[in-house]
Design a protein around this motif. Sequence first.
Motif, short mmCIF file in Angstrom:
data_model
loop_
_atom_site.label_atom_id
_atom_site.label_comp_id
_atom_site.label_asym_id
_atom_site.label_seq_id
_atom_site.Cartn_x
_atom_site.Cartn_y
_atom_site.Cartn_z
N LEU A 3 103.98 -38.51 -12.75
CA LEU A 3 102.67 -38.84 -13.19
C LEU A 3 101.74 -37.76 -12.46
O LEU A 3 101.33 -37.95 -11.21
N PRO A 4 101.58 -36.28 -12.84
CA PRO A 4 102.43 -35.60 -14.06
C PRO A 4 103.46 -34.65 -13.36
O PRO A 4 103.52 -34.68 -12.40
N VAL A 5 103.82 -33.96 -14.51
CA VAL A 5 104.61 -32.73 -14.01
C VAL A 5 103.99 -31.69 -14.87
O VAL A 5 103.36 -31.70 -16.05
N LEU A 6 103.72 -30.61 -14.08
CA LEU A 6 102.93 -29.21 -14.37
C LEU A 6 103.99 -28.36 -14.35
O LEU A 6 104.83 -27.90 -13.54
N GLN A 7 103.92 -27.45 -15.56
CA GLN A 7 104.81 -26.20 -15.78
C GLN A 7 104.30 -25.00 -16.15
O GLN A 7 103.32 -25.10 -16.94
N TYR A 8 104.65 -24.05 -15.88
CA TYR A 8 104.23 -22.70 -16.27
C TYR A 8 105.61 -21.92 -16.27
O TYR A 8 106.39 -21.97 -15.57
N HIS A 9 105.83 -21.14 -17.40
CA HIS A 9 106.99 -20.40 -17.77
C HIS A 9 106.57 -18.92 -18.34
O HIS A 9 105.57 -18.84 -19.22
N TYR A 10 106.94 -18.01 -17.70
CA TYR A 10 106.67 -16.69 -18.21
C TYR A 10 108.07 -16.28 -18.89
O TYR A 10 109.26 -15.97 -18.46
N TYR A 11 107.95 -16.00 -20.34
CA TYR A 11 109.10 -15.77 -21.29
C TYR A 11 109.90 -14.43 -20.79
O TYR A 11 109.39 -13.43 -20.06
N LEU A 12 111.04 -14.33 -21.42
CA LEU A 12 111.98 -13.30 -20.81
C LEU A 12 111.39 -12.00 -21.29
O LEU A 12 110.78 -11.79 -22.36
N ASP A 13 111.22 -11.10 -20.33
CA ASP A 13 110.54 -9.68 -20.68
C ASP A 13 111.66 -8.66 -20.21
O ASP A 13 112.69 -8.95 -19.38
N THR A 14 111.47 -7.60 -20.73
CA THR A 14 112.37 -6.55 -20.47
C THR A 14 111.96 -5.09 -19.80
O THR A 14 110.84 -4.81 -19.95
N LEU A 15 112.66 -4.50 -19.15
CA LEU A 15 112.39 -3.20 -18.36
C LEU A 15 113.54 -2.00 -18.72
O LEU A 15 114.71 -2.71 -19.14
N LEU A 16 113.50 -0.82 -18.47
CA LEU A 16 114.62 0.12 -18.73
C LEU A 16 115.22 -0.06 -19.84
O LEU A 16 116.38 -0.14 -19.94
N LYS A 17 114.25 0.22 -20.94
CA LYS A 17 115.12 -0.02 -22.34
C LYS A 17 116.09 -1.21 -22.74
O LYS A 17 117.12 -1.17 -22.88
N ASP A 18 115.40 -2.43 -22.05
CA ASP A 18 116.00 -3.53 -22.48
C ASP A 18 117.30 -3.88 -21.49
O ASP A 18 117.95 -4.77 -21.75
N HIS A 19 117.43 -3.03 -20.70
CA HIS A 19 118.52 -3.22 -19.75
C HIS A 19 118.46 -4.26 -18.54
O HIS A 19 119.33 -4.73 -18.01
N LEU A 20 116.83 -4.28 -18.30
CA LEU A 20 116.82 -5.23 -17.06
C LEU A 20 115.73 -6.46 -17.68
O LEU A 20 114.63 -6.09 -18.32
N LEU A 21 116.27 -7.53 -17.34
CA LEU A 21 115.37 -8.56 -18.00
C LEU A 21 115.16 -9.81 -16.88
O LEU A 21 115.99 -9.68 -15.90
N TYR A 22 114.07 -10.38 -16.94
CA TYR A 22 113.39 -11.12 -16.10
C TYR A 22 112.64 -12.18 -16.79
O TYR A 22 112.00 -12.23 -17.64
N SER A 23 112.32 -13.27 -15.97
CA SER A 23 111.62 -14.41 -16.61
C SER A 23 111.34 -15.29 -15.31
O SER A 23 111.53 -15.10 -14.06
N LEU A 24 110.10 -16.14 -15.47
CA LEU A 24 109.58 -17.06 -14.27
C LEU A 24 109.32 -18.37 -14.60
O LEU A 24 108.96 -18.66 -15.90
#
Length: 718
Positions: free
Chosen positions: A361-382
């Motif tokens: 009581l409660p749960v708080l969440q933040y999510h950064y969706y999958l993103d890409t760099l270097l012509k889709d060769h590098l992927l990251y999220s948070l």
Amino acid sequence: MFKHLFLFLFLCAYAFAGDKIEIYASKLTSGHDTVNASGGVSVIYKDYVLTADRARYDKKTGELELFDNIRANHAGKYKVLGKYAKLNIAKKERFFQPFYMVDKRSDVWMSGNEGKANEDEIDISSGVVSGCNPLDPLWTMEFSSSDYNTESMWINLYNMRLYIYDIPVLYTPYFGYSLDTTRRTGLLKPSVGLSNDEGFYYQQPFYIAEQNWWDLELLPQIRTSRGAGLYTNFRFIDSKVSHGSLKMGYFREKESYYLQNNLQNNSHYGFNLHYDNRDVLNLWSGYDFAGQSGLYVDVNHMNDVDYINLTSNDSTNQSTATQVLSRINMFYNTRQNYFGTYLKYYQDLTLESNANTLQKLPVLQYHYYLDTLLKDHLLYSLDVKSNNIRRQINTKVVQTDVNLPVTLQSSFFDEYLTASYTANLYLQHSAFSGHDTRTDFDYRDGYYARNYHTITVASQLTKPYDNYTHVIGFDITYNRSAWSQESGFYLDNKDFCSELENADDPRCEFYNITNIDNAAQLQFTQYLYDKKAQQILYHRVAQRISYAANTSRYGELENELDYKITNSFSFYNNMFYNYDENAFSKIFNKASFSNNKLRLHLSHLYKDNFKKTDPLRYTSYLTSSAEYNYNRHYSFSALYNYDLETKEKKSMSIGFMYKKRCWDFGIKYSENNRPILLENSESSSIYDRYLYITIVLKPLMQPSKNSSFITYKLPTQE
């Protein structure tokens, strides 16, 4: 006096209040104040169309009389037949003798000695009503008098006697029902039953629908040897994107039943609140947010499980759960970001108090969706999630998790092979409060941080054939821990809570760190699809191989198979094999057969946790069900669930249903384990045996699954 040998239209010059009568006939004679018509007489009055062999109209009194073979159609809704009818234009009254009406929309017919109509009301004396074939009806309702509203389509019957064929079944001084499905206030189908220990059972639902955005169902019930109660169900739609419901109930036990059965509570009560809004921010704030938002509410509370068991007299709807979960979820979502908050509250029905039950009581969440760099060769999220874990006593904690995976990927050999490397960054921080009376351990705030590597190599091949397509895939995932660092609570418990035997110690209830072993996961999958792209076969084999010291080299081998052998027959298997024990830890099999006539389901679950001192080490559970439609009239059903380990029958039922156009009749015998809460908060169960009798008089009643009309509870077996 004059005659016409051709079709003649007569428009009444003596219409009252703008009303007029149009008479069509092949022969028409007039003398003084009367007009006589014969030969295919048709009369149009307002939205009535009447036909007869003969007709006579009195211009002075405004009365129209019809004779022989009378048919009356009112706005296409119902048809009235008789030998004699009289319409008084001045008084706006209609009289039929004898009276016979067929409602076209519901196929219900009504017959009476005579019927008198005024505006939208029809009064019928001494007659019969049914929805069956008039020549040999399976059921009829006889009455001394009746009134029917042609606008609301509501019928009231007085001194009603229900007959199945010629056998009297039920008498009531009043019975009212509707001939359409429009939501309206009124009584719904009752439910009756008889029990050796609970006495006579009667539940009479009352439905209130005064506006189209809400309705309320009241469900009072009485069990003559046990007690009485009231359940309610309020449903509402507050916008185009939101709706909800509130269920509440209270049941009071008789003192004799409460003491004899050693129950924990002499009254049972609770509520269930459900609400779903698919655009809550825009709806409640008045602003136009670009993203999606939602609110989901599922709040439940009860003082014991009998609150659910007493909702109805159908044991198939009774609960076996001992824990009640309440949830409130709210989120806002854009193309790149997600914000959410969740509240979870657990109620353990086996405990007298939930003061020591952990709540989120409660749960708080933040999510950064999958993103890409270097012509889709590098992927990251948070992903960041903070859990506020509370309870009334003992230690509480605010625990925050941070996950940051960064992946580098590429394909090789003309995309026959893909490979990726992921650096996984993970952090957990715990901030404690409160004093724990169960231990002298000092809970220090602290953090745990680590990084581990994941390497994945995968390949997938697809080959089409004449009648099907075959797809195979193979992938290897390797995880290796790089570094970790801890402080406070995590440093103090690193060695203690890593031992399996200390998992239930109060010190370890917040320690949820799992070791990242140097291990590889091998997985093989294959699919078969037919020409219509429907899946025929799915097969997966997975094996974990560990390279860490002091651990088993090989993890459990998992095999999963889902095979649609024919259009009707399918088989599913999932099993885990333990190399150390040289035995299976889990085997689950399910076979299903389904066609137009027969549906069969058979499943078996076997589990072994390999703890020799655990009395619940083994699980072996069998479930089965069958439904057979012999023809469009007869159907049969059966169910059987059995615990092979405890050699205890959990539930079973067998029954049949006979369906005709105007009625359904069914009998089902059922056995079921019913959980109860005894004095001193001890949980137990009672094995109940029921006989359900279903009677549906169509179209007055609507058939529904697991809806019985009469319930008889058989004496409990010792």
